[in-house]
Every structure is written in structure tokens, then in C-alpha cells.
Design an enzyme around this catalytic site. Structure first.
Site, mmCIF file in Angstrom:
data_model
loop_
_atom_site.group_PDB
_atom_site.id
_atom_site.type_symbol
_atom_site.label_atom_id
_atom_site.label_comp_id
_atom_site.label_asym_id
_atom_site.label_seq_id
_atom_site.Cartn_x
_atom_site.Cartn_y
_atom_site.Cartn_z
ATOM 1 N N CYS A 2 0.857 -1.182 0.000
ATOM 2 C CA CYS A 2 0.000 0.000 0.000
ATOM 3 C C CYS A 2 0.896 1.236 0.000
ATOM 4 C CB CYS A 2 -0.879 0.030 1.239
ATOM 5 S SG CYS A 2 -1.690 -1.535 1.574
ATOM 6 N N GLU A 490 1.875 -11.402 -16.311
ATOM 7 C CA GLU A 490 1.487 -10.388 -15.339
ATOM 8 C C GLU A 490 0.777 -9.185 -15.948
ATOM 9 O OE1 GLU A 490 4.796 -9.111 -12.947
ATOM 10 O OE2 GLU A 490 6.105 -8.916 -14.668
HETATM 11 C C1 F6R Z 1 7.933 -8.882 -12.111
HETATM 12 C C2 F6R Z 1 7.978 -8.194 -10.863
HETATM 13 C C3 F6R Z 1 8.092 -8.988 -9.613
HETATM 14 C C4 F6R Z 1 9.332 -8.521 -8.831
HETATM 15 C C5 F6R Z 1 9.418 -9.235 -7.484
HETATM 16 C C6 F6R Z 1 10.662 -8.865 -6.730
HETATM 17 O O1 F6R Z 1 7.787 -8.011 -13.179
HETATM 18 O O2 F6R Z 1 7.961 -7.001 -10.816
HETATM 19 O O3 F6R Z 1 8.164 -10.344 -9.888
HETATM 20 O O4 F6R Z 1 10.456 -8.776 -9.605
HETATM 21 O O5 F6R Z 1 8.289 -8.918 -6.715
HETATM 22 O O6 F6R Z 1 10.720 -7.497 -6.486
HETATM 23 P P1 F6R Z 1 12.048 -6.793 -6.036
HETATM 24 O O7 F6R Z 1 13.030 -6.922 -7.124
HETATM 25 O O8 F6R Z 1 11.653 -5.384 -5.757
HETATM 26 O O9 F6R Z 1 12.520 -7.506 -4.801
#
Ligand code: F6R
Length: 610
Positions: A2, A490
């Protein structure tokens, strides 16, 4: 997940809160609300859906207040509707709370509060917070003390902001497991879950740590621990600019970020390649290079796209640094009983630096005495701060929920780390130089691929009604197949799977028929001949093939239905190029389906809950 924003000062907080919420909408967008307090009027206005709907509702009300909080929600407990939207309030409706995170013992707290006569009107876990605070206020405690006492009873995670009409000179903010920053202005102060919400007003930022709460006035703030110990906080000047967080004329942040990759990739390597020595220089790892080179094993832990980057890192580290490497989902790593030896090093990769699973895995690894290094994009994020050493990818703010430029920049940083370690070991100067030179050519090659945008859009038109997609690649391009499939699912909501091309005959081949599009990542590398055999197997079963192939490849066109021709580079860097057409394909299909690319359903940037 959020978004949180809060203001205290001399201006009308309403437009400030709405602007902040718009900036934060990428963090959650199923409902939004604000709570304001002024001398004559305190109110909460909430709405289901986007911030623009809340704004419409507020526009006619002519509100003015110097103190207020705003929230954009990504539902965990309770449906996304107006009642469940934040701020939540006490029975007298004069204490307002916004909350990011999950209160794990909310049922116990709720039962106890009900016995005291408190009535609940929402299905959320968060609603216990205003009532719990209220129960301490009624015993004569100050707001700050009441929040402190309430937090001692709360189990779970929170980024919290609270305002109370009997103490209208302050807001209280508290953090445990959900990011929260203070913005320091001239006779005004701000609170936000990330700096983009308040960047238009200040660049002076204070990062709150877990277990801290802060009393924020117009002209000062006082930070304490939950156990009431006063703490001194440092004010940081951040370098992010407003232009970086605007769409800059693009229809979507995702497109802006895809198109910005020549620049973001360049920024990730700027000043870090030492060409004449065929190596790299990474300030954040300076003190630990020996440890890295001596590592008996590298573990990479991450989630989603960052996990895919980690898989490419595994190929790089094993091929060149010759260090056994394992890649693990952070969510699995934290809950099994991983064997960690003293000579292991663990990299945690995270764009946001706030992903709850990755952060928890890092903390678990630290408890076990591991050397923990971060690879993050967001400067000052929790993972960056809690790592013992690390490298920022410097991709610039990524706002589109689907990660694109962070992926290519993560790969750049992994390649730089590979060079750093491998040159300390047995990589020759010639080989090191070759890699460094090829890295420097990547921005131009990416720009060349981006010119295929229209061509890829036409391919998207042909496949926008597909129900499934299969992505196949080998070696370094197997993680790219996973990443291409993730992008497609997604934002386009089309079921898509990524596989190593050779695995296809062990099961997925059963899915192939004339309705199944298969994206082959098939550059001319050492696995090319094998890929051609896999393509033949698919053709024999009438699958429709889109190939991402090398510019120099004239044979593949005869075998496949569509080709996207891209420049070549060395194998280890190829994923930085092959992923680009897959990002564009997913993007155009989603746009053609009329979907909200930047805010796909059920998703949010920065997953700060388990
Ligand atoms: C895919 C996406 C998510 C993030 C995942 C990890 O497009 O955005 O799969 O890669 O939630 O997020 P971070 O890299 O911020 O830890």
C-alpha cells in the site's frame, strides 16, 4: 504494497495528499482514502478504485486542513471496497490511522477490544489499531504514549501513520517491516512509504528503521524506539528528480522504462568498467573483494524478475568465476533450514530493496553468520541498508509494476561482479577486456532492438487473442524464457510458461498444437544447432513459432513463422538483448487487449507482505 503519505505544515494538505497518492498508486490501487484534521472539521473520505475517483469525490467538498494522511490500498484482509479502505478510525471518529503491512494477532486483539465494547465495521486487520490506541488514550495517556503501548501489543508488520484531533500539532509514524520515510521541509514535514510521494516538496529525507516511531511536528521531529529510547536520525539529501518519476510523454511507465534501457544500462556501468585491466571497480564491494574471490559457494536469493536475474548470474559466476552458485527463491530460503558455511557469500537481489521475503531471507542469513551482500535499485532501501556490502544498479526509479529496466541493470551488475571476481582468479586480461568491451557496446545494441518496436507491435496484433504462450531458451537464455513468460502473464493475463528448450520433450510438448504460440530465444551461440532441432520438433506438431534470432542468421526464417532479428554479443551478455523484444511483445499485447499495463490486476510494486 500500500502507499502512505502524510503532511503537517502551513499549507492545505488535501492537494499534497492527492498528488502523493497519485505518485504512489503503483504500490496499490484497489481503493484510496484521506483523513484530515483542522480546527473546525475532521473527516475521512474514502473511495473504492483509483485515486482519480477519490479526487473527484473530494473536489466538490472544498476541504482545507494543515494536517492529513492519505493511503492507497492493496487488499490483504477484506475486500477492496470503501469500508475497508484506509484511514481507519476509532468510535468517536477523531483518531485516524493508515497502515501498510499485516497485523498477525489481529483476531486476538479484536476479540479483546470487543469485550471492552469496541465495535468493528470493517473486515480488515488494520482496524484494530485505532481502537487499540483509543483504549490507551481513554486511560489518560498522550497520543505518542498510546501508540507506543499499542505497538507493544501488536505482532506483525507495519508502516503506520496516526493523527488525532485532540493533539492536532503532530502526526505519529511508526515502522516495522514496511518502509517509511520522513521528508523535512521549511515549517512543514512529510511522511511517506516511498520518496516519490513527497519528492515534489523536499529532497531532505530521514529513513525510519524497524522498531522506531517518530512524533512529527511542523518544525521538528522526535524519534524514539518502541521501548521509549530517544534516537538521533540522520537527514539524507537524495538525488532523485521529478523528471525521473514522470511518464515523459510515453503512454505508460512500462514503455518509458523499456525504451529507457540504453540509458539505464549505461548508468549501471558508468565509471565501473576498467577497460585496460579487463575488470571492474565497484565501490560498494571494495572491502570484500578478497572474501568474494575466496568464496567456496555463492548463493543468490531473490523473488520474481530479480530471481530470474539471479539465474543468469549463476551461469556467469560458474562459467567465469568458477564458484559453485545456487539460486533460491527468498520465500523458500527463509523457511527451510539452509546449510550456510563460513566461506559462503549470499547476494540478495531486489529492485525495490523492500520485498518482505527477500528482506526476511537476508536477516535469516545474517543470523546464521553469512556474508550478505545486496544488489538493489532503490537507494537507502531496507535491503541496501541491512546488507554488509553491495552494489546499486542505478537503473533510476522503476514505476511500472512489471519490472523491465531493473532486470537488464541487474544483469549488468552481475556481469561486473563476475569480472571483478574472475579477474582475481584465472580469467585472462584478453578475456576480461573482451567482456568489458562488449558491455560497453550494449546501449547501442539495445537502441537498435528498440527500433523494432513497430515490427513487434504487428506480431502482438497477431497473438493478442492467444490463450497460452510457451517460451523456450537454452543456457543463458533459459532464464530469459522464464522472464518473457512472467512479463506476458502479469500484464496480459495470458497463461505463459518458460522452459529450458530441451525439457520440452519431457512433458510440455504435449501442449503443442496449431493454436500454441512458442517464443524461441535462439541466438547463434553454441546451443544454436540444438535449438534448431527443438524448433523442428515443434514444427512437426504444427506449433506457431516466433523466434528471437541473430541478425546474421538467414536460415531460421525458413523454419519459423515470425522472426525478430537482434544484434549479437557474447553469450553471457545475450540475455540483456534477448529480453528486450519479449518485454515489448508482452507490453503491446496487453495494450491491444485494453489492459492497464502499469497497474495490472492483483499486483503491486514492492511486495512488502509475505
Ligand atoms: C515482475 C515483478 C516482480 C518482482 C518481485 C521482486 O515483473 O515485478 O516479480 O520482480 O516482486 O521485487 P524486487 O526486485 O523489488 O525484490
Amino acid at each position: 504494497m500500500c502507499g502512505i503519505v502524510g503532511y503537517i505544515g502551513g499549507k492545505n494538505c488535501v492537494p499534497i495528499l492527492i498528488n502523493g497518492l497519485k505518485r504512489l498508486e503503483y504500490r496499490g490501487y484497489d481503493s484510496a482514502g484521506i483523513g484530515i484534521i483542522n480546527n473546525s472539521h475532521s473527516d475521512v473520505i474514502k473511495n473504492k478504485g483509483k485515486v482519480s475517483l477519490l479526487e473527484e469525490k473530494i473536489d466538490n467538498l472544498n476541504l482545507f486542513a494543515n494536517l492529513g494522511i492519505g493511503h492507497t490500498r492493496w487488499a490483504t484482509h477484506g475486500l477492496p471496497n470503501e469500508v475497508n479502505a484506509h484511514p481507519h478510525f476509532n468510535t468517536s471518529k477523531n483518531l485516524f490511522v493508515i497502515h501498510n503491512g499485516i497485523i498477525e494477532n489481529y483476531q486476538t486483539l479484536r476479540a479483546g477490544l470487543k469485550k471492552l465494547g469496541y465495535k468493528f465495521i470493517t473486515e480488515t486487520d488494520s482496524e484494530v489499531i485505532p481502537h487499540l490506541i483509543d483504549s490507551f488514550l481513554t486511560k489518560g495517556n498522550s497520543l505518542f504514549k498510546s501508540v507506543q503501548l499499542a505497538l507493544q501489543e501488536i505482532e506483525g508488520t507495519y508502516g503506520l501513520v496516526i493523527i488525532y484531533d485532540k493533539e492536532p500539532d503532530k502526526l505519529i509514524a511508526a515502522r516495522k517491516g514496511s518502509p517509511l520515510v520522513l521528508g523535512i521541509g521549511e515549517h512543514e514535514n512529510f511522511v511517506a512509504s516511498d520518496v516519490s510521494a513527497i519528492l515534489a516538496y523536499t529532497k531532505q529525507i530521514v529513513y525510519l528503521e524497524d522498531g522506531e516511531l517518530v512524533e512529527v511536528y511542523r518544525d521538528k521531529f522526535v524519534a524514539k524506539t518502541i521501548a521509549d529510547k530517544e534516537i538521533q536520525k540522520e537527514v539524507h539529501e537524495i538525488s532523485m528528480t521529478l523528471e525521473e518519476i514522470d511518464k515523459a510523454g510515453y503512454d505508460h511507465f512500462m514503455l518509458k522504462e523499456i525504451m529507457g534501457q540504453p540509458e539505464s544500462v549505461c548508468n549501471s556501468m558508468r565509471g565501473r568498467i576498467v577497460l585496460d585491466k579487463g575488470t571492474s571497480k565497484l565501490g560498494g564491494l571494495e572491502g570484500v573483494v578478497e572474501k568474494l574471490a575466496a568464496a567456496k559457494r555463492i548463493i543468490i536469493s531473490a523473488c520474481g524478475t530479480s530471481w530470474h536475474a539471479g539465474l543468469v548470474g549463476e551461469y556467469m559466476f560458474e562459467q567465469f568465476a568458477r564458484i559453485p552458485t545456487e539460486v533460491e527463491y527468498a520465500s523458500e530460503f527463509r523457511y527451510r533450514n539452509p546449510v550456510i558455511n563460513k566461506d559462503d557469500v549470499i547476494f540478495f537481489i531486489s529492485q525495490s530493496g523492500e520485498t518482505a521475503d527477500t528482506l526476511a531471507a537476508l536477516r535469516e542469513a545474517k543470523i546464521r553468520g553469512a556474508s550478505v551482500f545486496g544488489i538493489c535499485n532503490v537507494v537507502g532501501s531496507s535491503i541496501a541498508r541491512e546488507s554488509q556490502a553491495g552494489v546499486y544498479i542505478h537503473a533510476g526509479p522503476e514505476i511500472g509494476v512489471a519490472s523491465t529496466k531493473a532486470f537488464t541493470s541487474q544483469l549488468i551488475v552481475l556481469a561486473l561482479i563476475t569480472l571483478l571476481i574472475a579477474r582475481r582468479k584465472d580469467m585472462s586480461l584478453v578475456d576480461g577486456k573482451k567482456i568489458a568491451e562488449e558491455m560497453q557496446k550494449l546501449p547501442d545494441k539495445i537502441a537498435q532492438i528498440l527500433k523494432l518496436n513497430d515490427e513487434i507491435e504487428k506480431i502482438a496484433e497477431a497473438f493478442k487473442d492467444s490463450k497460452n504462450f510457451l517460451y523456450l531458451g537454452r543456457g543463458y537464455n533459459f532464464p530469459v524464457a522464464l522472464e518473457g513468460a512472467l512479463k506476458m502473464k502479469e500484464i496480459s493475463y495470458i497463461h505463459a510458461e518458460g522452459y529450458p528448450a530441451a525439457e520440452m520433450k519431457h512433458g510440455p510438448i504435449a501442449l503443442i498444437d496449431e493454436n500454441m504460440p512458442i517464443v524461441f530465444i535462439a541466438p547463434k551461440d553454441s546451443t544454436y544447432e540444438k535449438i534448431l532441432s527443438n524448433i523442428e520438433e515443434i514444427k512437426a506438431r504444427k506449433g506457431i513459432i516466433i523466434a528471437v534470432a541473430s541478425d546474421s542468421d538467414n536460415e531460421i526464417d525458413k523454419l519459423v513463422d515470425y522472426t525478430i532479428k537482434i544484434p549479437d554479443t557474447i553469450r553471457m551478455l545475450m540475455p540483456i538483448l534477448t529480453v528486450i523484444p519479449l518485454q515489448l511483445l508482452a507490453y503491446h499485447i496487453a495494450v491491444k487487449k485494453g489492459l492497464n499495463v502499469d497497474q495490472p490486476r492483483n499486483l503491486a510494486k514492492s511486495v512488502t507482505v509475505e
